[in-house]
Write an enzyme that holds these catalytic residues in place. Structure first.
Site, PDB file in Angstrom:
ATOM      1  N   CYS A 337       0.863  -1.177   0.000  1.00 31.07           N
ATOM      2  CA  CYS A 337       0.000   0.000   0.000  1.00 31.07           C
ATOM      3  C   CYS A 337       0.900   1.228   0.000  1.00 31.07           C
ATOM      4  O   CYS A 337       2.023   1.172  -0.487  1.00 31.07           O
ATOM      5  CB  CYS A 337      -0.947  -0.026   1.194  1.00 31.07           C
ATOM      6  SG  CYS A 337      -0.097  -0.020   2.792  1.00 31.07           S
ATOM      7  N   HIS A 504      31.632 -10.953   1.676  1.00 26.80           N
ATOM      8  CA  HIS A 504      31.075  -9.703   1.159  1.00 26.80           C
ATOM      9  C   HIS A 504      32.066  -8.566   1.407  1.00 26.80           C
ATOM     10  O   HIS A 504      32.276  -8.141   2.544  1.00 26.80           O
ATOM     11  CB  HIS A 504      29.745  -9.419   1.860  1.00 26.80           C
ATOM     12  CG  HIS A 504      28.952  -8.307   1.248  1.00 26.80           C
ATOM     13  ND1 HIS A 504      29.296  -6.990   1.389  1.00 26.80           N
ATOM     14  CD2 HIS A 504      27.832  -8.333   0.494  1.00 26.80           C
ATOM     15  CE1 HIS A 504      28.414  -6.233   0.755  1.00 26.80           C
ATOM     16  NE2 HIS A 504      27.517  -7.019   0.198  1.00 26.80           N
TER      17      HIS A 504
END
Length: 581
Positions: A337, A504
């Site tokens: 929404c 990472h």
């Protein structure tokens, strides 16, 4: 777009008080969606659709300043479309009259070419089918002046299909216009793709026969109309029901009989002459058939978990969201929404609110089978990224096991999908204890102190980080490279002992798009402890505002009783740093 064109037509005097000026060419102006504008037929819709699609692909993830964030993402697309439509309308006001005159001239040329023109039209229409362009070719003949013009009940009608239906609706029609119907009749393509790939040489023969079919119907004055497919329903509705006197549909019967024999004889002749390997004539031990998607996946491994995959962008935030809702098997539906990501789950008890909040959510609301993750006005971008990530996981392009602490399973369960050949432990099974070495030179940093909540919270798994003193990433153990991110800032590997690792380099360095990184490995490559995997320019990365702290995450943490850091302070690559047992 139409309003812009209308405004210019009013300004130049082409439209005065809603009345088209007598100086405007007949049929050049029409009413579209209640707006008087240039007669563009289907082209207006095509142009509008093209720029809307282009703008959607370009801006559906756009991020705006915080004050304007409500209009970011997909909400920005209609705003950009409106601005683009105004500019497009101004351009079309200048360009389209020139194109329009050319269309009318082309229509006159085709009409004047008689039967030969019909033959050429039929050949081109068929020949474009393999490229998917035949609809673009014939639509102008159906909907614009290229297909001719006719005065029906005092109204000028343009386009072959428009003329046919106007005549069909007119009580004064005694016979359908053959000049219009010449662009509507012929043979369509239901079976064409079957032999297009198995015996493409036959398609060339078919193109010529199709052109002759159009010309034959023109010569015999067969006036059967069509909506799309020239099928049996169209024949009954627009040929049989209007009556023989109007459509001359009965002449189709001998044409169909002759064409049946003609196709059989000619195809048989060329199949034998060229020794085409049509079904039933394959060499011994061979079978000619169209390969299904599942067969292709099984044969090549593309799209199958554990098989060959194309390089894809790994979105760590989306991975954390998917992990937080219990994995791909628990996810039913995705929506949003104004401020909340709305997800429907199979079992809401599997939700991990801590992981979801670590992705930047300000709150999580669980209601029955649905949950709402509150991200604020930027939620449309989160939703778009999450949907793409979920599609990649479901297709097998990203292995769920690389970020979810579960056993590796095929992305799609089906009889055609093979499981990975390498055995992987079930979640909870106790693995062999051993120690991983440091993946770079530098200083050990506890994972909880990494400046990224997804790593610090353990959402992706337990591990350790190193603040590098040198721009090199080394293999912490013997194993196989599973994934090399296209941005080169991260590597996924599985050690010989079965530990699934994510290394990472830096925080948020995915935003660099691969700049300042150089990879020395490829997926499926075997590496040994200490092998150089990635080089990177530390100073350049820091200059762009990104920390170089490099976590090493054990993605399948749940397969071990404990994952513990065994070193601190300064460390060199190759020294013991992380114990898994």
């Amino acid at each position: 777009m139409l309003m812009t064109i209308n405004s210019f037509l009013v300004l130049d005097g082409s439209i005065v008080d809603g009345v088209v000026s007598e100086t405007v060419k007949e049929g050049a102006v029409t009413s579209m969606l209640g707006i008087q504008t240039l007669q563009m037929g289907v082209f207006g819709g095509i142009v509008a659709g093209l720029f809307a699609a282009m703008l959607c692909n370009r801006f559906y993830k756009i991020q705006l300043p915080t004050a304007l964030s409500f209009f970011a993402g997909t909400r920005f697309v209609p705003i950009a479309s409106m601005a683009c439509a105004i500019l497009t309308g101004a351009v079309l006001y200048v360009v389209w009259p020139v194109i329009q005159n050319g269309i009318f001239a082309l229509g006159a040329l085709v009409q004047a070419s008689g039967y030969f023109g019909t033959f050429v039209y039929g050949c081109i229409e068929r020949a474009l089918i393999p490229f998917g362009l035949h609809h673009i070719f014939y639509l102008p003949f159906w909907q614009t002046g290229v297909g001719g013009a006719a005065l029906i009940d005092g109204v000028t009608v343009m386009g072959a299909q428009n003329i046919f239906f106007a005549e069909l609706a007119s009580p004064n029609t005694t016979k359908f216009s053959i000049d219009a119907c010449r662009f509507l009749t012929g043979i369509t393509e239901p079976i064409e793709f079957t032999f297009l790939f198995l015996a493409p040489a036959l398609f060339g023969v078919h193109v010529v026969l199709a052109g002759l079919a159009f010309m034959t119907c023109h010569i015999l004055k067969i006036g059967v109309g069509t909506t799309f497919s020239d099928g049996l329903i169209d024949l009954i509705l627009y040929g049989v029901l209007p009556g023989q006197s109007k459509s001359n549909w009965m002449m189709l019967i001998p044409v169909l009989i002759v064409y049946f024999i003609l196709y059989f004889v000619l195809f048989r002749f060329f199949i034998l002459k060229w020794d085409l390997k049509t079904p039933g004539r394959e060499a011994e031990g061979e079978t000619a058939h169209l390969v299904s998607k599942d067969e292709y996946r099984k044969a090549t491994g593309v799209g199958v978990a554990g098989g060959k995959t194309a390089d894809v962008k790994f979105d760590e935030k989306s991975a954390a969201i998917l992990k937080g809702v219990g994995g791909i098997g628990n996810l039913v539906d995705i929506d949003c929404c104004a401020t909340r990501l709305r997800l429907t789950l199979a079992d809401s008890r599997k939700v991990n609110q801590a992981i979801l909040k670590s992705t930047g959510a300000s709150g999580v609301v669980v209601k029955g089978a649905g949950i709402q993750v509150i991200y604020g006005p930027s939620v449309t971008i989160v939703k778009s990224n999450f949907e793409e990530f979920v599609d990649q996981v479901r297709s097998g392009a990203i292995s769920e096991a690389s970020f979810l602490d579960t056993e590796k399973v095929p992305a799609a369960e089906s009889p055609e999908t093979e499981s990975p050949t390498a055995e992987t432990p079930a979640s909870g099974e106790i693995m062999k204890s051993y120690v991983l070495s440091a993946h770079m030179n530098g200083r050990v940093v506890p994972l909880s102190e990494v400046q990224d909540e997804a790593f610090a919270s353990g959402a992706l798994g337990d591990g350790v980080a190193i603040e590098p003193s040198e721009g090199k990433l080394f293999a912490p153990a013997d194993g196989v490279i599973e994934t090399v991110f296209d941005t080169k800032h991260a590597v996924g590997m599985t050690t010989d002992e079965g530990t699934e690792l994510l290394l990472h380099i830096g925080i948020d360095t995915v935003k660099l798009g691969g700049k300042h990184f150089e990879s020395h490995i490829i997926p499926e490559q075997t590496v040994r402890k200490g092998d150089l995997m990635v080089s990177f320019d530390m100073e350049a990365i820091k200059a762009e505002g990104y920390p170089c702290t490099t976590p090493m995450i054990v993605c399948n943490t749940d397969d071990y009783e404990a994952v513990e850091t065994v070193a601190g302070g300064a460390i060199k690559a190759g020294q013991d740093v992380l114990s898994v047992h």
